[in-house]
Design an enzyme around this catalytic site. Sequence first.
Site, PDB file in Angstrom:
ATOM      1  N   LEU A  57      37.343  41.368  21.059  1.00 41.52           N
ATOM      2  CA  LEU A  57      38.755  41.761  20.932  1.00 41.52           C
ATOM      3  C   LEU A  57      39.486  40.965  19.850  1.00 41.52           C
ATOM      4  CD1 LEU A  57      38.451  43.645  23.252  1.00 41.52           C
ATOM      5  CD2 LEU A  57      40.213  42.444  24.497  1.00 41.52           C
ATOM      6  N   ALA A 101      43.818  40.709  29.016  1.00 43.43           N
ATOM      7  CA  ALA A 101      43.153  41.764  28.225  1.00 43.43           C
ATOM      8  C   ALA A 101      41.958  42.343  28.981  1.00 43.43           C
ATOM      9  CB  ALA A 101      42.716  41.200  26.877  1.00 43.43           C
ATOM     10  N   LEU A 118      50.747  40.210  13.622  1.00 44.37           N
ATOM     11  CA  LEU A 118      50.640  41.153  12.503  1.00 44.37           C
ATOM     12  C   LEU A 118      51.360  42.461  12.811  1.00 44.37           C
ATOM     13  CD1 LEU A 118      46.904  40.529  11.571  1.00 44.37           C
ATOM     14  CD2 LEU A 118      48.939  39.719  10.377  1.00 44.37           C
ATOM     15  N   SER A 119      51.936  42.574  14.011  1.00 43.00           N
ATOM     16  CA  SER A 119      52.610  43.831  14.380  1.00 43.00           C
ATOM     17  C   SER A 119      53.748  44.187  13.418  1.00 43.00           C
ATOM     18  CB  SER A 119      53.123  43.761  15.819  1.00 43.00           C
ATOM     19  OG  SER A 119      52.031  43.754  16.696  1.00 43.00           O
ATOM     20  N   LYS A 163      54.135  39.567  29.629  1.00 48.25           N
ATOM     21  CA  LYS A 163      53.675  40.924  29.982  1.00 48.25           C
ATOM     22  C   LYS A 163      53.857  41.268  31.463  1.00 48.25           C
ATOM     23  CE  LYS A 163      50.343  41.842  26.315  1.00 48.25           C
ATOM     24  NZ  LYS A 163      48.978  42.259  25.981  1.00 48.25           N
ATOM     25  N   SER A 177      38.463  36.857  32.368  1.00 52.32           N
ATOM     26  CA  SER A 177      39.168  37.534  33.471  1.00 52.32           C
ATOM     27  C   SER A 177      40.683  37.360  33.331  1.00 52.32           C
ATOM     28  CB  SER A 177      38.682  36.973  34.814  1.00 52.32           C
ATOM     29  OG  SER A 177      38.730  35.557  34.803  1.00 52.32           O
ATOM     30  N   GLY A 178      41.164  37.407  32.087  1.00 56.42           N
ATOM     31  CA  GLY A 178      42.612  37.294  31.842  1.00 56.42           C
ATOM     32  C   GLY A 178      43.261  38.659  31.693  1.00 56.42           C
ATOM     33  N   TYR A 210      40.617  39.642  16.329  1.00 55.47           N
ATOM     34  CA  TYR A 210      40.630  40.254  14.998  1.00 55.47           C
ATOM     35  C   TYR A 210      40.832  39.242  13.874  1.00 55.47           C
ATOM     36  CZ  TYR A 210      45.581  40.186  16.264  1.00 55.47           C
ATOM     37  OH  TYR A 210      46.814  39.794  16.709  1.00 55.47           O
ATOM     38  N   ASN A 260      53.152  46.223  27.871  1.00 58.35           N
ATOM     39  CA  ASN A 260      53.213  45.731  26.479  1.00 58.35           C
ATOM     40  C   ASN A 260      54.199  46.520  25.625  1.00 58.35           C
ATOM     41  OD1 ASN A 260      51.790  48.085  25.933  1.00 58.35           O
ATOM     42  ND2 ASN A 260      50.396  47.107  24.497  1.00 58.35           N
TER      43      ASN A 260
HETATM   44  P1  NAP Z   1      44.320  35.349  28.683  1.00 54.90           P
HETATM   45  O1  NAP Z   1      45.103  36.159  29.645  1.00 54.90           O
HETATM   46  O2  NAP Z   1      44.701  33.938  28.404  1.00 54.90           O
HETATM   47  O3  NAP Z   1      42.785  35.384  29.181  1.00 54.90           O
HETATM   48  C1  NAP Z   1      41.761  34.689  28.521  1.00 54.90           C
HETATM   49  C2  NAP Z   1      40.512  34.635  29.395  1.00 54.90           C
HETATM   50  O4  NAP Z   1      39.506  33.917  28.656  1.00 54.90           O
HETATM   51  C3  NAP Z   1      40.690  33.900  30.716  1.00 54.90           C
HETATM   52  O5  NAP Z   1      39.814  34.469  31.670  1.00 54.90           O
HETATM   53  C4  NAP Z   1      40.223  32.474  30.369  1.00 54.90           C
HETATM   54  O6  NAP Z   1      39.738  31.758  31.454  1.00 54.90           O
HETATM   55  C5  NAP Z   1      39.071  32.785  29.431  1.00 54.90           C
HETATM   56  N1  NAP Z   1      38.790  31.655  28.554  1.00 54.90           N
HETATM   57  C6  NAP Z   1      39.675  30.940  27.816  1.00 54.90           C
HETATM   58  N2  NAP Z   1      39.033  29.987  27.124  1.00 54.90           N
HETATM   59  C7  NAP Z   1      37.710  30.085  27.455  1.00 54.90           C
HETATM   60  C8  NAP Z   1      36.538  29.362  27.082  1.00 54.90           C
HETATM   61  N3  NAP Z   1      36.588  28.338  26.210  1.00 54.90           N
HETATM   62  N4  NAP Z   1      35.347  29.745  27.633  1.00 54.90           N
HETATM   63  C9  NAP Z   1      35.294  30.770  28.514  1.00 54.90           C
HETATM   64  N5  NAP Z   1      36.367  31.489  28.905  1.00 54.90           N
HETATM   65  C10 NAP Z   1      37.555  31.148  28.380  1.00 54.90           C
HETATM   66  O7  NAP Z   1      44.298  36.047  27.237  1.00 54.90           O
HETATM   67  P2  NAP Z   1      44.305  37.628  26.941  1.00 54.90           P
HETATM   68  O8  NAP Z   1      45.680  38.124  26.798  1.00 54.90           O
HETATM   69  O9  NAP Z   1      43.399  38.267  27.917  1.00 54.90           O
HETATM   70  O10 NAP Z   1      43.669  37.658  25.456  1.00 54.90           O
HETATM   71  C11 NAP Z   1      42.332  37.279  25.278  1.00 54.90           C
HETATM   72  C12 NAP Z   1      41.885  37.507  23.830  1.00 54.90           C
HETATM   73  O11 NAP Z   1      41.939  38.896  23.505  1.00 54.90           O
HETATM   74  C13 NAP Z   1      42.744  36.777  22.794  1.00 54.90           C
HETATM   75  O12 NAP Z   1      41.883  36.286  21.796  1.00 54.90           O
HETATM   76  C14 NAP Z   1      43.612  37.886  22.228  1.00 54.90           C
HETATM   77  O13 NAP Z   1      44.009  37.644  20.892  1.00 54.90           O
HETATM   78  C15 NAP Z   1      42.652  39.075  22.302  1.00 54.90           C
HETATM   79  N6  NAP Z   1      43.365  40.362  22.350  1.00 54.90           N
HETATM   80  C16 NAP Z   1      43.203  41.231  21.326  1.00 54.90           C
HETATM   81  C17 NAP Z   1      43.855  42.452  21.367  1.00 54.90           C
HETATM   82  C18 NAP Z   1      43.683  43.423  20.222  1.00 54.90           C
HETATM   83  O14 NAP Z   1      44.512  44.316  20.097  1.00 54.90           O
HETATM   84  N7  NAP Z   1      42.631  43.316  19.433  1.00 54.90           N
HETATM   85  C19 NAP Z   1      44.667  42.787  22.469  1.00 54.90           C
HETATM   86  C20 NAP Z   1      44.794  41.874  23.520  1.00 54.90           C
HETATM   87  C21 NAP Z   1      44.129  40.656  23.442  1.00 54.90           C
HETATM   88  P3  NAP Z   1      40.654  30.619  32.177  1.00 54.90           P
HETATM   89  O15 NAP Z   1      41.628  31.399  33.008  1.00 54.90           O
HETATM   90  O16 NAP Z   1      39.697  29.799  32.941  1.00 54.90           O
HETATM   91  O17 NAP Z   1      41.335  29.844  31.061  1.00 54.90           O
END
Ligand code: NAP
Length: 302
Positions: free
Chosen positions: A245, A148, A35-36, A85, A145-146, A247, A106
């Site tokens: 997080l 974000a 959506l950016s 990133k 622990s990813g 949306y 970012n």
């Molecule tokens: P990421 O680097 O892929 O990290 C996701 C994390 O969630 C990892 O620790 C992953 O664990 C865990 N996970 C994935 N599926 C899971 C499940 N079914 N049960 C439990 N843990 C699970 O992603 P990210 O960049 O951090 O983004 C995460 C979320 O934040 C996304 O939905 C993204 O859209 C949202 N976000 C929103 C904004 C905003 O501006 N509102 C900004 C950034 C991110 P594993 O390593 O074991 O897979």
Amino acid sequence: MVPEQIIIFKEKILNMISSKTSFIALIGNPVSHSLSPIMQNAALQYLGLDLIYIAIPCKDEDLELVLNSLKKINCKGLNITIPHKEKVFNLCSEISPIANKLKAINTLKLNSNQEWSGTNTDVEGFIYPLKALNLTRKEGIVLGSGGAARSVIQGLINLNFSKVTIISRNEKSLNGLMKNFTNQSQVKGLLNSDDQINNLIEETDLIVNTTPVGMQKESNSENNVLPYGENFWKSLNSKTIVYDLIYNPAPTPLLKYCDKKGCRTIDGTQMLIAQGLKSLSFWTNGLEVPFEIMANALKKYL
Ligand code: NAP
């Protein structure tokens, strides 16, 4: 948006483009869901700048070529999203302290040497909806622990939280993330199978979901689940603030569940907008746009 509005919106964008128009781009893979472009083009139009914002899909193996080429063709700045990133670090000549600490960039802009300067605006974006809530010396839990999660933990440190517990299903990524915060004694990591979790959930002031659980999916199979399952949430207290997080959808199944339990809830829309405003300010050397300009543009899409 009704069809007539779409036509007016497209005409406005087209009217903005001339032979002098330069651009800002989002680089990632995939980018088609982003959506950016909607919110950034609304903001650029508000500022009356001769700039447009577009999304460019880019594969891992093309990243260096694409970033080097963009330097040569009137591109003024970039947003970087999954999965690049971390990989853009090697392609920047300057990196801000916050991006260095989080190991994630970012936002890039072209500096006076025609090289990329990188920063990270996610921490400021995350903090935005919490600033008015007076959370100093409070306790928080971060789920996931990813990438974000790093920005969220740094945000809670900046807000002076007295305790931050990260709960993850993945020992390896949890340990990797903890290494980023070794000097912060208030930050602890736990696996989601740990016995202490019920008590922690009951007592905490804030829970932030950074897992993608609850995101809009094409199939309905996982659309109604809560992070770590419903049992994980059984001791949740109505005084706890729950911040997701995600949306899209807003609210998520988690926020609907917590709302029913009487909790204050926050979705990811404000973070999305606030990090976008900070990026825009970085590209334009400090110009500011009212929050509502981006929020109104997004309303039609969320
Ligand atoms: P990421 O680097 O892929 O990290 C996701 C994390 O969630 C990892 O620790 C992953 O664990 C865990 N996970 C994935 N599926 C899971 C499940 N079914 N049960 C439990 N843990 C699970 O992603 P990210 O960049 O951090 O983004 C995460 C979320 O934040 C996304 O939905 C993204 O859209 C949202 N976000 C929103 C904004 C905003 O501006 N509102 C900004 C950034 C991110 P594993 O390593 O074991 O897979």
